[in-house]
Enzyme design. Sequence first.
Site, short mmCIF file in Angstrom:
data_model
loop_
_atom_site.label_atom_id
_atom_site.label_comp_id
_atom_site.label_asym_id
_atom_site.label_seq_id
_atom_site.Cartn_x
_atom_site.Cartn_y
_atom_site.Cartn_z
N SER A 209 -14.79 77.52 17.72
CA SER A 209 -14.86 78.99 17.73
C SER A 209 -16.20 79.26 18.18
CB SER A 209 -14.36 79.58 16.50
OG SER A 209 -14.18 81.14 16.70
N ASN A 210 -16.64 80.63 18.19
CA ASN A 210 -18.00 81.01 18.20
C ASN A 210 -18.27 82.10 17.19
OD1 ASN A 210 -17.20 83.56 19.32
ND2 ASN A 210 -15.94 82.57 20.98
#
Length: 408
Positions: A209-210
């Site tokens: 993810s980020n």
Amino acid sequence: MSLAGKKILLGISGSIAAYKIPLLVRLLVKDGAEVKVIMTPTARDFVTPLTLSTLSKNPVLSVPFDPDDGSWNSHVELGNWADVMLIAPASATTLAKMASGISDNLLITTYLAAKCPVFFAPAMDLDMYLHPSTQANIARLISYGNFLIAPKEGELASGLCGAGRLEEPDEIFKILSSYFEKQLSLKGLSFLITAGPTIEAIDPVRYISNHSSGKMGYALALEAAERGARVTVVSGPVSIKADHPNITVIDVKSAQDMLDAADELFSTCNVFIAAAAVADYRPSVFSDKKIKKNYGNKQVAIELTTNPDILATLSAKKQQGQVVVGFALETNNALENAKIKLESKKLDMIVMNTLEDQGAGFQSDLNKVTMILRDGEQKETPLLSKSMIASMIIQTIVRSFPLQSQNL
Ligand code: CTP
């Protein structure tokens, strides 16, 4: 537009122009607004609390608490209560205190706590108004996102002639009315906004993810909703909540889920804003069992596959009358790369941010962006709260494109 039910917090500071304010209170109350008045101690020398409490039908507040009975006027509650705060007249001292956060009276503490838009109408003598410190304070207050109601030129109480005269009460009344009218400028329109990160599962436990917090997307949703639009947010996992009756949130996890959900709604939206930080890749294979570690392997590779580009996919389906806005997060050749994305994804506008501006970006409450329109027009904002940036973005969309609900 009627002000019925609008909550207006009126701050009066010490200027002779305070004598005009009872007339303004009368106009606001007659139109259905609920008005609460805060006076600085000096303002009470120019106009009486009795006049203002009679006209506003509310007690006039001046002190944080009453020393006799300890009753407390909460600046935070007052700030939360108001739809709009108006400081009129704003004396040179009050402007200076607002600009530098010197919160030594109830008016300034409430101003600092207020979450609503703040209008300020300076009034003072010509030379005080023209003094560089006053002008610098006004410029600072505008840069904080407050709205200036500029004084008029004319005869001043001192006998001098020039700028510094408080705008007339009926004009201030019109400015507030048109502000509320604009608030409903998106009534009947539908906005679709992607927000937050996507998460791409590796196995039942792990994912890619980020750092996106979703704050920018949710701020845009709130701004559009407050202006009367119906808003659907297709949101990756975030810890924030949307708190407005016009906003519906559809929770998704992966980029593919986000595309599927947004695709269903796209054809009926007037404006699509892609504010999500979509993971560009996902693991090629999802392991339905937790992948065990194997110390024999010093290095492990996860093969990745490209995710669909949600913005480009939906933009390709754009019908006449629909507006599509994307974001571009760039770390180098920012403007050039953002313009390439504007073209290649066939957008009407792109909002570029870089990670270079200190205090802006992921997780932060602040942002600084450049809006680039199809016709080449560019608008750069200062570093501001994400809600102010959202307001400027929505304002630019409203001003730049003819949005009509019957278009679709
Ligand atoms: N976007 C999208 N789907 C993707 C990737 C991006 O909808 N799979 C959208 C984002 O929401 C944003 C815009 O496209 O509005 C640009 O995203 P950004 O990450 O800046 O650029 P990318 O197109 O992913 O290109 P790169 O990562 O190479 O800069």
